[in-house]
Design a protein around this motif. Structure first.
Motif, PDB file in Angstrom:
ATOM      1  N   VAL A 161       0.844  -1.200   0.000  1.00 44.83           N
ATOM      2  CA  VAL A 161       0.000   0.000   0.000  1.00 44.83           C
ATOM      3  C   VAL A 161       0.878   1.249   0.000  1.00 44.83           C
ATOM      4  CG1 VAL A 161      -1.753   1.303   1.268  1.00 44.83           C
ATOM      5  CG2 VAL A 161      -1.885  -1.196   1.162  1.00 44.83           C
ATOM      6  N   ALA A 162       1.925   1.236   0.823  1.00 50.86           N
ATOM      7  CA  ALA A 162       2.827   2.389   0.883  1.00 50.86           C
ATOM      8  C   ALA A 162       3.490   2.635  -0.466  1.00 50.86           C
ATOM      9  CB  ALA A 162       3.883   2.168   1.960  1.00 50.86           C
ATOM     10  N   GLN A 329     -12.260   8.268  -3.034  1.00 53.86           N
ATOM     11  CA  GLN A 329     -11.589   8.107  -4.325  1.00 53.86           C
ATOM     12  C   GLN A 329     -10.221   7.462  -4.165  1.00 53.86           C
ATOM     13  OE1 GLN A 329     -11.208  11.773  -6.500  1.00 53.86           O
ATOM     14  NE2 GLN A 329      -9.808  10.906  -8.017  1.00 53.86           N
ATOM     15  N   ARG A 330      -9.483   7.890  -3.136  1.00 58.49           N
ATOM     16  CA  ARG A 330      -8.142   7.360  -2.911  1.00 58.49           C
ATOM     17  C   ARG A 330      -8.203   5.889  -2.472  1.00 58.49           C
ATOM     18  NH1 ARG A 330      -3.059   7.449  -4.594  1.00 58.49           N
ATOM     19  NH2 ARG A 330      -1.500   8.016  -3.033  1.00 58.49           N
ATOM     20  N   ALA A 331      -9.132   5.570  -1.601  1.00 61.56           N
ATOM     21  CA  ALA A 331      -9.259   4.189  -1.140  1.00 61.56           C
ATOM     22  C   ALA A 331      -9.567   3.252  -2.302  1.00 61.56           C
ATOM     23  CB  ALA A 331     -10.350   4.098  -0.073  1.00 61.56           C
ATOM     24  N   GLU A 332     -10.441   3.687  -3.197  1.00 62.54           N
ATOM     25  CA  GLU A 332     -10.775   2.856  -4.359  1.00 62.54           C
ATOM     26  C   GLU A 332      -9.557   2.677  -5.260  1.00 62.54           C
ATOM     27  OE1 GLU A 332     -14.037   4.870  -6.162  1.00 62.54           O
ATOM     28  OE2 GLU A 332     -15.488   4.279  -4.604  1.00 62.54           O
ATOM     29  N   GLU A 333      -8.794   3.749  -5.457  1.00 60.77           N
ATOM     30  CA  GLU A 333      -7.600   3.672  -6.296  1.00 60.77           C
ATOM     31  C   GLU A 333      -6.574   2.710  -5.704  1.00 60.77           C
ATOM     32  OE1 GLU A 333      -4.824   6.988  -8.356  1.00 60.77           O
ATOM     33  OE2 GLU A 333      -4.897   7.072  -6.171  1.00 60.77           O
ATOM     34  N   LEU A 334      -6.309   2.827  -4.398  1.00 62.68           N
ATOM     35  CA  LEU A 334      -5.331   1.955  -3.755  1.00 62.68           C
ATOM     36  C   LEU A 334      -5.818   0.509  -3.728  1.00 62.68           C
ATOM     37  CD1 LEU A 334      -4.219   4.271  -0.792  1.00 62.68           C
ATOM     38  CD2 LEU A 334      -2.953   3.763  -2.894  1.00 62.68           C
ATOM     39  N   SER A 335      -7.112   0.305  -3.598  1.00 69.40           N
ATOM     40  CA  SER A 335      -7.660  -1.058  -3.627  1.00 69.40           C
ATOM     41  C   SER A 335      -7.428  -1.693  -4.993  1.00 69.40           C
ATOM     42  CB  SER A 335      -9.149  -1.031  -3.292  1.00 69.40           C
ATOM     43  OG  SER A 335      -9.371  -0.572  -1.968  1.00 69.40           O
ATOM     44  N   ARG A 336      -7.659  -0.919  -6.059  1.00 67.30           N
ATOM     45  CA  ARG A 336      -7.434  -1.439  -7.415  1.00 67.30           C
ATOM     46  C   ARG A 336      -5.967  -1.808  -7.631  1.00 67.30           C
ATOM     47  NH1 ARG A 336     -10.623   2.968  -8.927  1.00 67.30           N
ATOM     48  NH2 ARG A 336      -8.767   4.078  -9.659  1.00 67.30           N
ATOM     49  N   ASP A 341      -8.602  -4.695   0.200  1.00 67.30           N
ATOM     50  CA  ASP A 341      -9.782  -3.877   0.439  1.00 67.30           C
ATOM     51  C   ASP A 341      -9.402  -2.736   1.384  1.00 67.30           C
ATOM     52  OD1 ASP A 341     -12.286  -2.841   0.640  1.00 67.30           O
ATOM     53  OD2 ASP A 341     -13.083  -4.416   1.955  1.00 67.30           O
ATOM     54  N   ILE A 342      -9.074  -1.595   0.818  1.00 69.24           N
ATOM     55  CA  ILE A 342      -8.678  -0.431   1.605  1.00 69.24           C
ATOM     56  C   ILE A 342      -9.937   0.372   1.916  1.00 69.24           C
ATOM     57  CG2 ILE A 342      -7.188   1.584   1.737  1.00 69.24           C
ATOM     58  CD1 ILE A 342      -5.705  -1.090   1.491  1.00 69.24           C
ATOM     59  N   ALA A 352      -6.606  17.112   2.818  1.00 64.07           N
ATOM     60  CA  ALA A 352      -6.212  16.392   1.595  1.00 64.07           C
ATOM     61  C   ALA A 352      -4.894  15.644   1.738  1.00 64.07           C
ATOM     62  CB  ALA A 352      -6.137  17.373   0.430  1.00 64.07           C
ATOM     63  N   ILE A 353      -3.978  16.144   2.568  1.00 65.76           N
ATOM     64  CA  ILE A 353      -2.663  15.522   2.686  1.00 65.76           C
ATOM     65  C   ILE A 353      -2.758  14.081   3.179  1.00 65.76           C
ATOM     66  CG2 ILE A 353      -2.269  16.297   5.062  1.00 65.76           C
ATOM     67  CD1 ILE A 353       0.372  16.112   2.285  1.00 65.76           C
ATOM     68  N   ARG A 354      -3.877  13.685   3.785  1.00 64.95           N
ATOM     69  CA  ARG A 354      -4.025  12.317   4.291  1.00 64.95           C
ATOM     70  C   ARG A 354      -3.847  11.284   3.189  1.00 64.95           C
ATOM     71  NH1 ARG A 354     -10.477  11.037   4.862  1.00 64.95           N
ATOM     72  NH2 ARG A 354     -11.209  12.216   3.060  1.00 64.95           N
ATOM     73  N   ASP A 355      -4.181  11.651   1.948  1.00 65.97           N
ATOM     74  CA  ASP A 355      -4.084  10.704   0.833  1.00 65.97           C
ATOM     75  C   ASP A 355      -2.652  10.496   0.366  1.00 65.97           C
ATOM     76  OD1 ASP A 355      -6.767  10.129   0.808  1.00 65.97           O
ATOM     77  OD2 ASP A 355      -7.266  11.533  -0.793  1.00 65.97           O
ATOM     78  N   ASN A 356      -1.707  11.251   0.932  1.00 66.82           N
ATOM     79  CA  ASN A 356      -0.291  11.101   0.581  1.00 66.82           C
ATOM     80  C   ASN A 356       0.481  10.311   1.636  1.00 66.82           C
ATOM     81  OD1 ASN A 356      -1.407  13.582  -0.691  1.00 66.82           O
ATOM     82  ND2 ASN A 356       0.622  13.759  -1.582  1.00 66.82           N
TER      83      ASN A 356
END
Length: 619
Positions: A161-162, A329-336, A341-342, A352-356
């Motif tokens: 994930v990282a 949106q970010r969780a779906e992207e990382l899951s793909r 299942d994120i 917003a910085i949480r997604d980085n």
């Protein structure tokens, strides 16, 4: 007012510098003089700003010296928050930052101008890099991640994930405790980036705040890279050596100017900075200024470690937003990308910085049967009783001894003599590289500089005991200061020599019988320097916990003073514990240890607030 402030200097709660600044900026206003002196003292203690909303008579000296605090507060007019702000707004030394004044007032936070600028520059950078959008990446990213991070159906692989987070953002922050695989993650991430780059060559740089941390990063990343499926061309692009941040930016001898800055940026495509918790606010601002606009910037570190010695706690300020989870949106992207299942978060008013960000959650070094790991976990969550239970469970890798008597103190010294016996036995005619490696297997850490439990007193007493046992031999040469086997730590940067604050060397005689101090450079080579050419340095049988960051030792011994000090904190104990790889020995009284565990470090800063308020200001 100044006679009262001078009393605070005598009690060592203010510095002469603090009073001098107050005299310069607030000659006629007692309240302003107090605010300037307190702000200066806060900066010296590592705070970025002075929080006016929390300032009162009790907090003036952190609950100490109540009588003097009451007298000073009365002299300042028993001010309320509105009075403090009015006083500052009337002063010509204070502005909102857009005028060249030495002090800046932003809401209820008071800054030195330079600190306000640096914090604003960092906030603006993080806001810009987290502005909604990912780096454009090719379709092959998922396949590359799958190849380098085989899918584990039993649990989420946070390393994968990282890597996905970092591969899809120009800025990323990866935080994890010891043994969570930060360098393994980065090695595989770099392999992913090289695969995706195809025929394009990537210029990759590795850096860390100290020479020791840079050497560790070089070694651990080098080992991790060996097992990766890389082509000869990709291998050539992999970095082979990490540098210190000072060397990366090009510190000029006898100058504050750097070779690399916004008008002469670094020549790189990817910059990875390890041990980011040690990077202070001014250094982070300089790094950001020197980055090319297209560069990918990856910060690694342990958010729970001690913050930097200088002002700021940038990694800690940023990583607090990891608790907000990922956007939908970010969780779906990382899951793909990862196949896991994120879960998305519905955290209200999320930043917003949480997604980085990504937190590595599994330790591969400290398992459930590791006393060191269990102790670190208990300390980190502020569980003092849980920490004491770790010592009661007879873990093989933990030992705890009190320091309530002279015999206990002598036992501490004897433990150190035994810990250093092996490397000292190799000093005559041994290989410098092996001697340094042997020395680095054991280390005594402490919290203070002075006194019998500080580095000054302990270094002297350990040296005396080593002499009495004839493990070292002093001569009249150099007044007895230099002798074979003496370990020293550099305390001032010398870019001409390539030595930096925190580097450790050992004095040895060369084949001609001449004394040289041998340092191991990040690339593994040995640099031998005449003692007379060295920058300022000090004997290093003992290190402060702050100086030990970026290092690990097979056997770490931590000694806490027999009376509580404001320097003791939860983060200090946690950092010391996690320097130990195989064994930790703790010399401390129970009440002192519990008090430290229950005292979290607090660094006053406006960085988190500026990210929430979206008002970062670039310099």
């Amino acid at each position: 007012m100044f006679s009262l402030l001078q009393k605070a200097v005598e009690l060592a709660v203010f510095r002469p510098l603090d009073i001098q600044l107050a005299r310069l900026l607030a000659t006629d206003d007692p309240c302003l003089a107090l605010l300037v002196a307190k702000l200066s003292a806060q900066a010296g203690a590592g705070h970025v700003c002075l929080s006016l909303s929390t300032l009162d008579e009790r907090s003036l000296f952190d609950g100490r010296h109540g009588e003097l605090a009451a007298e000073i507060w009365l002299k300042a007019g028993n001010p309320r928050l509105t009075d403090l702000i009015s006083t500052l707004e009337r002063s010509s030394a204070v502005s909102d930052g857009y005028q060249p004044t030495p002090l800046v007032l932003q809401g209820e936070r008071l800054y030195l101008q330079r600190m306000w600028r640096d914090e604003g520059q960092i906030a603006a950078f993080f806001l810009r890099q987290s502005d909604d959008a990912a780096v454009s990446y090719p379709e092959g990213l998922k396949q590359a991640l799958d190849q380098l991070f085989p899918f584990d159906p039993t649990e989420t692989d946070w390393q994968k994930v990282a890597a996905a987070v970092a591969a899809t953002r120009q800025l990323s922050v990866i935080s994890g405790g010891p043994g969570t695989g930060k360098t393994t993650t980065v090695a595989r991430l770099l392999a992913v980036l090289l695969q995706l780059a195809g025929e394009s060559r990537l210029r990759i740089a590795l850096a860390a705040p100290t020479g020791k941390a840079a050497a560790r990063l070089t070694e651990s990343l080098g080992q991790a890279i060996q097992s990766l499926p890389l082509t000869p061309s990709q291998c050539q692009q992999m970095p082979v050596e990490a540098s210190t941040l000072h060397r990366l930016l090009g510190v000029q001898p006898n100058s504050r100017h750097l070779r690399h800055h916004k008008d002469n940026p670094l020549h790189l495509d990817v910059l990875i900075v390890d041990e980011a918790s040690m990077v202070d606010l001014p250094m982070m601002a300089r790094l950001i200024a020197a980055l090319p606009e297209h560069a990918r910037f990856i910060l690694l570190g342990d958010r729970d470690q001690l913050a930097s010695v200088e002002a700021g706690a940038v990694l800690g300020d940023i990583c607090r937003f990891a608790e907000q989870g990922y956007s939908q949106q970010r969780a779906e992207e990382l899951s793909r990308l990862t196949g896991y299942d994120i879960a998305a978060s519905t955290f209200p008013q999320a930043v917003a910085i949480r997604d980085n960000l990504c937190l590595l959650k599994k330790s591969y070094r400290f398992h459930q049967h590791s006393g060191i790991g269990q102790l670190a976990f208990a300390v980190n969550r502020g569980d003092g009783q849980g920490a004491m239970q770790c010592f009661a469970q007879n873990y093989a890798d933990l030992a705890w001894l009190p320091v309530s008597s002279v015999d206990d103190y002598l036992q501490l010294l004897e433990t150190c003599v035994e810990g250093y016996r092996d490397y000292l036995a190799q000093v005559k005619g041994g290989d410098p590289q092996q001697i340094l490696a042997s020395f680095n297997r054991f280390r005594l850490l402490c919290a203070l500089r002075s006194g019998p439990f500080g580095i000054d007193g302990l270094n002297t007493r350990i040296e005396q005991m080593l002499l009495s046992k004839r493990l070292i031999e002093k001569s009249t040469e150099s007044g007895g200061l230099w002798y074979p086997g003496r370990p020293v730590m550099v305390s001032r940067n010398d870019s001409a020599l390539g030595l930096y604050n925190g580097d450790i060397g050992i004095a040895l005689r060369n084949d001609e019988g001449e004394m040289r101090v041998c340092f191991q450079l990040p690339d593994g080579s040995i640099k031998a320097v005449q003692p007379s050419r060295l920058p300022a340095c000090e004997t290093a049988y003992v290190m402060t916990v702050h100086k030990s960051q970026g290092s690990e030792f097979e056997h770490t011994v931590l000694v806490l003073p027999d009376t509580f000090s404001p320097l003791l904190s939860r983060e200090l104990v946690y950092t010391a514990i996690t320097r130990a790889r195989q064994k930790l020995t703790l010399f401390a009284n129970e009440n002192i240890l519990l008090s430290a565990i229950l005292t979290p470090t607090e660094r006053h800063s406006g960085l988190a607030a500026r990210l929430v308020e979206s008002d970062g200001v670039e310099s």
